[in-house]
Design an enzyme around this catalytic site. Structure first.
Site, PDB file in Angstrom:
ATOM      1  N   THR A 145       7.256  66.266 -55.015  1.00  0.00           N
ATOM      2  CA  THR A 145       6.471  65.673 -55.558  1.00  0.00           C
ATOM      3  C   THR A 145       5.314  66.641 -56.081  1.00  0.00           C
ATOM      4  O   THR A 145       5.672  67.798 -55.215  1.00  0.00           O
ATOM      5  CB  THR A 145       5.388  64.327 -54.457  1.00  0.00           C
ATOM      6  OG1 THR A 145       5.559  65.100 -53.332  1.00  0.00           O
ATOM      7  CG2 THR A 145       6.534  63.429 -54.273  1.00  0.00           C
ATOM      8  N   SER A 171      -1.641  66.597 -59.959  1.00  0.00           N
ATOM      9  CA  SER A 171      -2.331  67.032 -59.573  1.00  0.00           C
ATOM     10  C   SER A 171      -3.722  66.308 -59.075  1.00  0.00           C
ATOM     11  O   SER A 171      -4.192  65.896 -59.689  1.00  0.00           O
ATOM     12  CB  SER A 171      -2.459  68.412 -60.056  1.00  0.00           C
ATOM     13  OG  SER A 171      -3.615  69.852 -59.467  1.00  0.00           O
ATOM     14  N   THR A 174       4.784  75.931 -50.782  1.00  0.00           N
ATOM     15  CA  THR A 174       4.012  76.125 -49.254  1.00  0.00           C
ATOM     16  C   THR A 174       5.051  77.205 -48.386  1.00  0.00           C
ATOM     17  O   THR A 174       4.695  78.280 -47.902  1.00  0.00           O
ATOM     18  CB  THR A 174       3.320  75.223 -49.015  1.00  0.00           C
ATOM     19  OG1 THR A 174       2.621  74.674 -49.831  1.00  0.00           O
ATOM     20  CG2 THR A 174       2.632  75.481 -47.661  1.00  0.00           C
ATOM     21  N   ASN A 191      -6.269  67.624 -57.822  1.00  0.00           N
ATOM     22  CA  ASN A 191      -6.960  69.014 -58.275  1.00  0.00           C
ATOM     23  C   ASN A 191      -8.032  68.872 -59.436  1.00  0.00           C
ATOM     24  O   ASN A 191      -9.107  69.805 -59.341  1.00  0.00           O
ATOM     25  CB  ASN A 191      -6.838  70.316 -58.193  1.00  0.00           C
ATOM     26  CG  ASN A 191      -6.367  70.565 -56.422  1.00  0.00           C
ATOM     27  OD1 ASN A 191      -6.497  69.664 -55.900  1.00  0.00           O
ATOM     28  ND2 ASN A 191      -4.882  71.246 -56.343  1.00  0.00           N
ATOM     29  N   GLY A 219       7.230  70.614 -48.619  1.00  0.00           N
ATOM     30  CA  GLY A 219       7.112  70.724 -47.469  1.00  0.00           C
ATOM     31  C   GLY A 219       8.818  71.169 -47.372  1.00  0.00           C
ATOM     32  O   GLY A 219       9.279  71.150 -45.362  1.00  0.00           O
ATOM     33  N   GLY A 227       2.823  71.124 -47.985  1.00  0.00           N
ATOM     34  CA  GLY A 227       3.758  71.673 -46.903  1.00  0.00           C
ATOM     35  C   GLY A 227       3.876  70.607 -46.511  1.00  0.00           C
ATOM     36  O   GLY A 227       4.453  69.265 -46.095  1.00  0.00           O
ATOM     37  N   THR A 287       1.521  67.901 -54.648  1.00  0.00           N
ATOM     38  CA  THR A 287       0.249  67.643 -53.217  1.00  0.00           C
ATOM     39  C   THR A 287      -0.087  65.964 -53.103  1.00  0.00           C
ATOM     40  O   THR A 287       0.174  65.228 -53.948  1.00  0.00           O
ATOM     41  CB  THR A 287      -0.708  68.740 -53.637  1.00  0.00           C
ATOM     42  OG1 THR A 287      -1.806  68.317 -54.385  1.00  0.00           O
ATOM     43  CG2 THR A 287       0.069  69.758 -53.060  1.00  0.00           C
ATOM     44  N   ASN A 289       4.763  74.572 -66.447  1.00  0.00           N
ATOM     45  CA  ASN A 289       4.163  73.381 -65.767  1.00  0.00           C
ATOM     46  C   ASN A 289       3.028  73.207 -66.521  1.00  0.00           C
ATOM     47  O   ASN A 289       1.712  74.341 -66.715  1.00  0.00           O
ATOM     48  CB  ASN A 289       3.370  73.660 -64.312  1.00  0.00           C
ATOM     49  CG  ASN A 289       2.993  72.573 -63.912  1.00  0.00           C
ATOM     50  OD1 ASN A 289       1.880  72.626 -63.981  1.00  0.00           O
ATOM     51  ND2 ASN A 289       4.218  72.160 -62.956  1.00  0.00           N
ATOM     52  N   ASN A 292       2.821  68.580 -65.913  1.00  0.00           N
ATOM     53  CA  ASN A 292       1.862  67.656 -64.527  1.00  0.00           C
ATOM     54  C   ASN A 292       0.730  66.735 -65.102  1.00  0.00           C
ATOM     55  O   ASN A 292      -0.577  67.231 -65.760  1.00  0.00           O
ATOM     56  CB  ASN A 292       1.088  69.263 -64.417  1.00  0.00           C
ATOM     57  CG  ASN A 292       0.093  69.146 -62.861  1.00  0.00           C
ATOM     58  OD1 ASN A 292       0.409  67.655 -62.413  1.00  0.00           O
ATOM     59  ND2 ASN A 292      -0.362  69.910 -62.887  1.00  0.00           N
TER      60      ASN A 292
HETATM   61  C1  LIG Z   1      -2.667  76.020 -53.945  1.00  0.00           C
HETATM   62  C2  LIG Z   1      -1.355  75.309 -55.268  1.00  0.00           C
HETATM   63  C3  LIG Z   1      -1.661  75.084 -55.779  1.00  0.00           C
HETATM   64  C4  LIG Z   1      -0.627  74.403 -57.078  1.00  0.00           C
HETATM   65  N1  LIG Z   1      -1.145  74.345 -58.549  1.00  0.00           N
HETATM   66  C5  LIG Z   1      -0.308  73.221 -58.648  1.00  0.00           C
HETATM   67  C6  LIG Z   1       0.095  73.007 -60.632  1.00  0.00           C
HETATM   68  O1  LIG Z   1      -0.790  73.688 -61.197  1.00  0.00           O
HETATM   69  N2  LIG Z   1       0.746  72.055 -60.645  1.00  0.00           N
HETATM   70  C7  LIG Z   1       1.633  71.074 -60.899  1.00  0.00           C
HETATM   71  O2  LIG Z   1       2.155  70.755 -60.827  1.00  0.00           O
HETATM   72  N3  LIG Z   1       1.627  71.757 -58.975  1.00  0.00           N
HETATM   73  C8  LIG Z   1       0.669  72.774 -58.355  1.00  0.00           C
HETATM   74  N4  LIG Z   1       0.987  72.521 -56.801  1.00  0.00           N
HETATM   75  C9  LIG Z   1       1.984  71.672 -56.174  1.00  0.00           C
HETATM   76  C10 LIG Z   1       2.948  72.279 -55.930  1.00  0.00           C
HETATM   77  O3  LIG Z   1       4.074  73.050 -56.981  1.00  0.00           O
HETATM   78  C11 LIG Z   1       4.220  71.570 -55.463  1.00  0.00           C
HETATM   79  O4  LIG Z   1       4.545  70.977 -55.910  1.00  0.00           O
HETATM   80  C12 LIG Z   1       3.197  70.804 -54.311  1.00  0.00           C
HETATM   81  O5  LIG Z   1       2.748  71.747 -52.888  1.00  0.00           O
HETATM   82  C13 LIG Z   1       4.029  70.542 -52.836  1.00  0.00           C
HETATM   83  O6  LIG Z   1       5.326  71.402 -52.494  1.00  0.00           O
HETATM   84  P1  LIG Z   1       4.961  72.225 -50.772  1.00  0.00           P
HETATM   85  O7  LIG Z   1       4.796  71.822 -49.999  1.00  0.00           O
HETATM   86  O8  LIG Z   1       6.007  73.704 -50.742  1.00  0.00           O
HETATM   87  O9  LIG Z   1       3.850  73.298 -51.433  1.00  0.00           O
HETATM   88  C14 LIG Z   1      -0.047  73.436 -55.954  1.00  0.00           C
HETATM   89  C15 LIG Z   1       0.011  73.448 -54.676  1.00  0.00           C
HETATM   90  C16 LIG Z   1      -0.721  74.562 -53.912  1.00  0.00           C
HETATM   91  C17 LIG Z   1      -0.799  74.251 -52.725  1.00  0.00           C
END
Ligand SMILES: Cc1cc2nc3c(=O)[nH]c(=O)nc-3n(C[C@H](O)[C@H](O)[C@H](O)COP(=O)(O)O)c2cc1C
Length: 227
Positions: free
Chosen positions: A113, A40, A190, A42, A168, A139, A115, A4, A37
């Protein structure tokens, strides 16, 4: 294995195409596919790169590197599949603009998607404190919206563009929701934290049961079956 790619925080958006393509040049030998990506929450201003013109430039630069023979000590000079990961907070119109770039840049698929910056309504003080924190929410609160995005992309592309459904997923039922909305693959993040690695086996067995119950010959037949 997929890698990614995210732009470095210190690179301004105007130089994003160069940043992403430099990363791909270095990393291409190491992965079977790459996810771009641009979603994000963040990394400050990263999501602005989902704008059609900005993404067009990034994907153009990436495919130039990707399709240009050998990279680094790459023993397999073939181009790697490139996918784009989208935010759940985009409007359907903005998503459609991204989908318009899929053909031009030979995208292998969409990851839906990342977050969300949205927060569920709550009267619980403890939850409100958590929700007031910066950054993307993952989540359970994300599940419904990410499924809506999967369903929309599947409908818009008539099922021609592979979708990795993520957001989620904590159980086989959740994975099935994404698959039947149009996801050909699912990703868990998550869910893996809360349920542990045995979740993968539970999902595989649960989805297999659902295929049998629904009379589907293969997973492929179930993709988009509720869309
Ligand atoms: C702590 C954390 C770090 C993540 N880092 C990335 C990242 O570096 N690149 C990215 O595309 N998504 C990142 N994600 C998003 C996850 O890959 C995922 O798309 C998102 O959390 C939704 O899925 P989930 O509900 O199963 O967590 C991150 C999510 C979390 C919680």
């Amino acid at each position: 294995m997929g890698i990614n790619l995210g732009k470095s925080k210190t690179t301004p958006n105007e130089r994003a195409a160069e940043d992403y393509s430099n990363s791909l040049r270095l990393l291409r030998p190491l992965a079977d596919f790459f996810v771009v990506n641009v979603s994000s929450p963040n990394t400050p201003n990263l999501r602005e790169l989902q704008d059609k013109a900005a993404l067009d430039e990034i994907l153009g630069a990436l495919q130039q590197v990707n399709e240009a023979g050998k990279c680094g000590n790459d023993s397999q000079p073939s181009a790697r599949p490139l996918l784009v990961k989208v935010a759940p907070d985009l409007s359907f119109d903005a998503l459609d603009e991204i989908l318009e770039l899929a053909g031009k840049h030979h995208l292998a698929g969409i990851v839906a998607t990342n977050t969300t910056i949205a927060r569920p309504g709550s009267t619980d003080e403890k939850m409100l404190r958590v929700y007031s924190e910066m950054g993307g929410l993952s989540g359970r609160p994300l599940r419904k919206r990410s499924t809506e995005v999967v369903r929309h992309i599947h409908a818009q592309t008539h099922g021609t563009l592979p979708i990795i459904g993520v957001g989620g997923i904590f159980s086989a039922d959740d994975a099935w929701e994404k698959i039947s909305a149009g996801a050909a693959l699912v990703q868990i993040y998550t869910g893996l934290v809360y349920e542990g690695p045995a979740l993968v086996r539970r999902i595989v067995l649960g989805v297999q049961r659902k295929l049998e119950q629904g009379g589907f010959k293969s997973l492929r037949d179930a993709v988009g079956s509720s869309a």
